[in-house]
Design an enzyme around this catalytic site. Sequence first.
Site, mmCIF file in Angstrom:
data_model
loop_
_atom_site.group_PDB
_atom_site.id
_atom_site.type_symbol
_atom_site.label_atom_id
_atom_site.label_comp_id
_atom_site.label_asym_id
_atom_site.label_seq_id
_atom_site.Cartn_x
_atom_site.Cartn_y
_atom_site.Cartn_z
ATOM 1 N N CYS A 164 -11.983 33.487 -6.411
ATOM 2 C CA CYS A 164 -11.612 33.671 -7.817
ATOM 3 C C CYS A 164 -12.775 34.182 -8.676
ATOM 4 C CB CYS A 164 -11.049 32.373 -8.365
ATOM 5 S SG CYS A 164 -9.714 31.741 -7.331
ATOM 6 N N HIS A 304 -13.600 29.402 -16.990
ATOM 7 C CA HIS A 304 -12.832 29.522 -15.752
ATOM 8 C C HIS A 304 -11.536 28.734 -15.916
ATOM 9 C CE1 HIS A 304 -12.068 30.425 -11.641
ATOM 10 N NE2 HIS A 304 -12.131 29.164 -11.239
ATOM 11 N N GLU A 315 -16.381 21.805 -15.791
ATOM 12 C CA GLU A 315 -16.870 22.987 -16.514
ATOM 13 C C GLU A 315 -17.318 22.612 -17.918
ATOM 14 O OE1 GLU A 315 -14.194 26.314 -16.594
ATOM 15 O OE2 GLU A 315 -15.715 27.659 -17.424
ATOM 16 N N LYS A 336 -6.084 31.584 -18.791
ATOM 17 C CA LYS A 336 -5.223 31.284 -17.639
ATOM 18 C C LYS A 336 -4.010 30.465 -18.069
ATOM 19 C CE LYS A 336 -8.695 31.355 -13.909
ATOM 20 N NZ LYS A 336 -9.945 31.632 -14.653
ATOM 21 N N HIS A 341 -3.340 31.784 -12.943
ATOM 22 C CA HIS A 341 -4.609 32.053 -12.265
ATOM 23 C C HIS A 341 -4.442 33.289 -11.388
ATOM 24 C CE1 HIS A 341 -8.391 31.801 -10.496
ATOM 25 N NE2 HIS A 341 -8.473 30.496 -10.238
ATOM 26 N N PHE A 400 -13.488 29.363 -4.551
ATOM 27 C CA PHE A 400 -13.616 28.564 -3.342
ATOM 28 C C PHE A 400 -14.757 29.127 -2.481
ATOM 29 C CE2 PHE A 400 -8.821 27.243 -3.202
ATOM 30 C CZ PHE A 400 -9.052 26.354 -4.238
#
Length: 414
Positions: A164, A304, A315, A336, A341, A400
């Site tokens: 991502c 994010h 975050e 998002k 996402h 990831f």
Amino acid sequence: MRSRRVVVTGLGCLTAVGNDVATTWEALRAGRSGGGPITRFDAEKFSTRFANEVKAFDVSQYMDRKEAKRADLYTQYAVAASVQAMRDAGLAEGGFDPDRCGVIIGSGIGGLKTMEDQHTNYVTAGPKRISPFFVPMYIVDIAAGVVSMQFNCRGPNFATVSACATSAHAIGMSMRTIMYGDADLMLAGGSEAAVTPMSVGGFASMGALSSNNDDFMHASRPFDATRDGFVLGEGAGVVLLEELEHARRRGAHIYGEVVGYGATGDAHSLTGQPDAHEGLQRSMKLALKDAGLTTADVQYINAHGTSTPLNDSNECRAIRAVFGAHADALSVSSTKSATGHMLGAAGAVEFIACTLAIRDGIIPPTINYTTPDPECDLDVTPNTATVRPVEVAVSNSSGFGGHNVSIAVRRFQE
């Protein structure tokens, strides 16, 4: 290297809330969700049966029918966003040195639908039923290759792959490519078309997806105490980055200047993050240092903000650790909440949102926010856009594998 400044002169995107930049930006500002039932396949047996799909996409606006037939949907999206960016920049018909124009467009997963279809062909009818176009349709770098052919861009050409954080890496690497003098123009971004059975099933199996099937329009709820996972999105975001003097010579419209890029790794977990997202802290610090900015120079962070229990609070702690007391003066939001996402495409679309926030002085909201989470104690711009001048914005992305990217963009100044 700082003698070569990098500016943004073209924007293109497709999202669940709009098939171009203007429509997407209007929807983000208005706080509209792109959620809906999955239409790409029969999801009845899946624990998550909704996603943020691109709607009414007409590939014939961007590719001829024969080319489109040989391209996975993720490549079609990449071409569409690239055409939009080049048209926006006034370069769709040429007018540039092709050897000085490159393409870095990535994808988190690539042509997964093609993989699934061709594997089904193999299992049901044997190896002779595998398409000769399977490999070039599936591989992650092919979108960059197809886009280069579309515009005869013969400069640096490759794909970034970092889950991502993919398209954020693409923008950062493109910025460096221009700064180092290896190109004057770079198409940069990412594309994703992963609303497929294996993708939805895989993300659901690991507990990453929201399963709020009864209220899918409000399921993506970053920073909210009731968040239960991300909502899968799709689409593409591509920007045209240009060396400043090159842009000046041709009288290009300049949206903003890309001034900072920070990239780090967590070296921690397959899918998790270290406490207070230490790796993201370092990427934000590196981006600010790269830009020659202080924390007080920043007004907006496009987070994010995935809507997962772990990421959003982590975050927020990372932002507080980096920005200190100035964190309370920041506007933070996660788009998002509207787009879902978009995996490898997310970073580029969110960079576009930062650029337009600077242009318009409008912070797009985090929608679907109803229940404050004390662990997310920043101004997350709940539900309604905020009007405020923005000189500098930072876009955060993580993926990831422990990939973190922060990009700083500022209002263009002579």
